[in-house]
Design a protein around this motif. Sequence first.
Motif, PDB file in Angstrom:
ATOM      1  N   UNK A   8       0.895  -1.173  -0.067  1.00  0.00           N
ATOM      2  CA  UNK A   8      -0.005  -0.090   0.061  1.00  0.00           C
ATOM      3  C   UNK A   8       0.812   1.237   0.043  1.00  0.00           C
ATOM      4  N   UNK A   9       0.607   2.166  -0.802  1.00  0.00           N
ATOM      5  CA  UNK A   9       1.249   3.575  -0.784  1.00  0.00           C
ATOM      6  C   UNK A   9       1.291   4.362   0.410  1.00  0.00           C
ATOM      7  N   UNK A  10       2.144   4.759   0.689  1.00  0.00           N
ATOM      8  CA  UNK A  10       2.121   5.926   1.793  1.00  0.00           C
ATOM      9  C   UNK A  10       2.122   7.283   1.508  1.00  0.00           C
ATOM     10  N   UNK A  11       1.863   7.491  -0.016  1.00  0.00           N
ATOM     11  CA  UNK A  11       1.834   8.711  -0.747  1.00  0.00           C
ATOM     12  C   UNK A  11       0.388   9.377  -0.456  1.00  0.00           C
ATOM     13  N   UNK A  12      -0.157   9.489   0.603  1.00  0.00           N
ATOM     14  CA  UNK A  12      -1.590   9.590   0.852  1.00  0.00           C
ATOM     15  C   UNK A  12      -1.597  10.857   1.821  1.00  0.00           C
ATOM     16  N   UNK A  13      -2.423  11.916   1.617  1.00  0.00           N
ATOM     17  CA  UNK A  13      -2.806  12.695   2.480  1.00  0.00           C
ATOM     18  C   UNK A  13      -4.163  12.562   3.119  1.00  0.00           C
ATOM     19  N   UNK A  14      -4.620  12.325   4.011  1.00  0.00           N
ATOM     20  CA  UNK A  14      -6.150  12.313   4.389  1.00  0.00           C
ATOM     21  C   UNK A  14      -6.326  13.700   5.189  1.00  0.00           C
ATOM     22  N   UNK A  15      -7.317  14.237   4.480  1.00  0.00           N
ATOM     23  CA  UNK A  15      -8.068  15.735   4.961  1.00  0.00           C
ATOM     24  C   UNK A  15      -9.418  15.306   5.377  1.00  0.00           C
ATOM     25  N   UNK A  92      -3.138  20.691   6.717  1.00  0.00           N
ATOM     26  CA  UNK A  92      -2.140  19.799   7.513  1.00  0.00           C
ATOM     27  C   UNK A  92      -3.199  18.607   7.299  1.00  0.00           C
ATOM     28  N   UNK A  93      -2.315  17.216   7.471  1.00  0.00           N
ATOM     29  CA  UNK A  93      -2.903  15.942   7.072  1.00  0.00           C
ATOM     30  C   UNK A  93      -3.157  15.203   8.255  1.00  0.00           C
ATOM     31  N   UNK A  94      -4.210  14.562   8.576  1.00  0.00           N
ATOM     32  CA  UNK A  94      -4.328  13.607   9.696  1.00  0.00           C
ATOM     33  C   UNK A  94      -3.680  12.325   9.346  1.00  0.00           C
ATOM     34  N   UNK A  95      -4.128  11.445  10.448  1.00  0.00           N
ATOM     35  CA  UNK A  95      -3.469  10.184  10.118  1.00  0.00           C
ATOM     36  C   UNK A  95      -4.801   9.542   9.044  1.00  0.00           C
ATOM     37  N   UNK A  96      -4.014   8.458   8.331  1.00  0.00           N
ATOM     38  CA  UNK A  96      -4.568   7.894   7.007  1.00  0.00           C
ATOM     39  C   UNK A  96      -5.538   6.826   7.802  1.00  0.00           C
ATOM     40  N   UNK A  97      -6.856   6.876   7.597  1.00  0.00           N
ATOM     41  CA  UNK A  97      -8.023   5.951   8.020  1.00  0.00           C
ATOM     42  C   UNK A  97      -7.449   4.577   7.524  1.00  0.00           C
ATOM     43  N   UNK A  98      -8.097   3.786   8.133  1.00  0.00           N
ATOM     44  CA  UNK A  98      -7.829   2.445   7.881  1.00  0.00           C
ATOM     45  C   UNK A  98      -8.879   1.567   7.289  1.00  0.00           C
ATOM     46  N   UNK A  99      -9.996   2.159   6.774  1.00  0.00           N
ATOM     47  CA  UNK A  99     -11.180   1.455   6.347  1.00  0.00           C
ATOM     48  C   UNK A  99     -11.081   0.637   4.854  1.00  0.00           C
ATOM     49  N   UNK A 131       0.918  12.671  -4.783  1.00  0.00           N
ATOM     50  CA  UNK A 131       0.334  12.443  -3.676  1.00  0.00           C
ATOM     51  C   UNK A 131      -0.925  12.331  -3.843  1.00  0.00           C
ATOM     52  N   UNK A 132      -1.719  11.503  -3.119  1.00  0.00           N
ATOM     53  CA  UNK A 132      -3.472  11.205  -3.408  1.00  0.00           C
ATOM     54  C   UNK A 132      -3.794  11.833  -2.184  1.00  0.00           C
ATOM     55  N   UNK A 133      -4.862  13.234  -2.147  1.00  0.00           N
ATOM     56  CA  UNK A 133      -5.319  13.487  -1.139  1.00  0.00           C
ATOM     57  C   UNK A 133      -6.779  13.071  -1.194  1.00  0.00           C
ATOM     58  N   UNK A 134      -7.119  12.490   0.068  1.00  0.00           N
ATOM     59  CA  UNK A 134      -8.507  11.941   0.286  1.00  0.00           C
ATOM     60  C   UNK A 134      -9.319  13.286   1.193  1.00  0.00           C
TER      61      UNK A 134
END
Length: 309
Positions: A8-15, A92-99, A131-134
Amino acid sequence: MRLEGRRQSTNIEDRRGQRTRNVGYSPRPRVRIPSSGRVVRTGGGGISGIVMLIILFFVLRSCGIDPLAILAGGGDNPFGEIVPQTQTSQAPSGPVRNDATTQFVATVLAETEDVWDGIFQANGKSYPKPILVLFEGQVSSACGFASAASGPFYCPNDRKLYIDLTFYDELARRFKASGDFAQAYVLAHEVGHHVQNLIGVLPQFNRMRQTMSQADANALSVRVELQADCFAGIWGHYTAQKGLLEKGDLEEALNAATQIGDDAIQRRTQGYVVPESFNHGTSAQRREWFNRGFQSGRLDDCDTFNNPV
């Protein structure tokens, strides 16, 4: 798709869960999957498609970019010059959810990274990963302020992909395009725009359309979008070679391409089509170009600028 246990990629920003305000970003070009049936009528006329292609070809040449070398993967510098991007402050990006859906897009993103990294390395280049922004509801990017109604999009100014994951519900419910490979196609299409940005296609397109009529810009946009579909197909080709696809997966992606064609969206929402307003391609075109990339896996089969579409 068989993605269990894959990287799984870590290049993710979870907004997601953040409140976003429009803080004055000036709108800039972004490339997106259409999610609205809203149509803007435009005037016709202007330069013909053939003349426009010739102009694009020679403008790219004058900028030191060989379109044929870019698409064929040949030459000393087949991917052209990577265009410097405007640096902007980011939310700022929070921790990536794990759903489950987040894990799915993280895995698909990782698979696109592996494929394009391999293609770039084979041509002596490195692949700067996007980067993938959610986000949920609305988001600010270096290309401006956007709502979920805009659909998934890629911003060349910050090299980021943006998606509200509820779009996948809309894809299944409204567009009748369900399935995991249909969802993967959406993300791979936006990654295709990132590749176009790296090789110089998007920057040149964004410069050229500033002086075009709306109808001519739409026609050129169709070719840009179809190439991104073809690039998504290339990713699908190598994904199939890895044995990650299941029976029916290809049909899911082709159905998704069909359902989000400009003509299909306009017929669904208003009962008639306005061809001069098309800016992503018809259902038949989107199916055709995704399938071309999927069947061959070759960049030179994705030359939408020097071939009929």
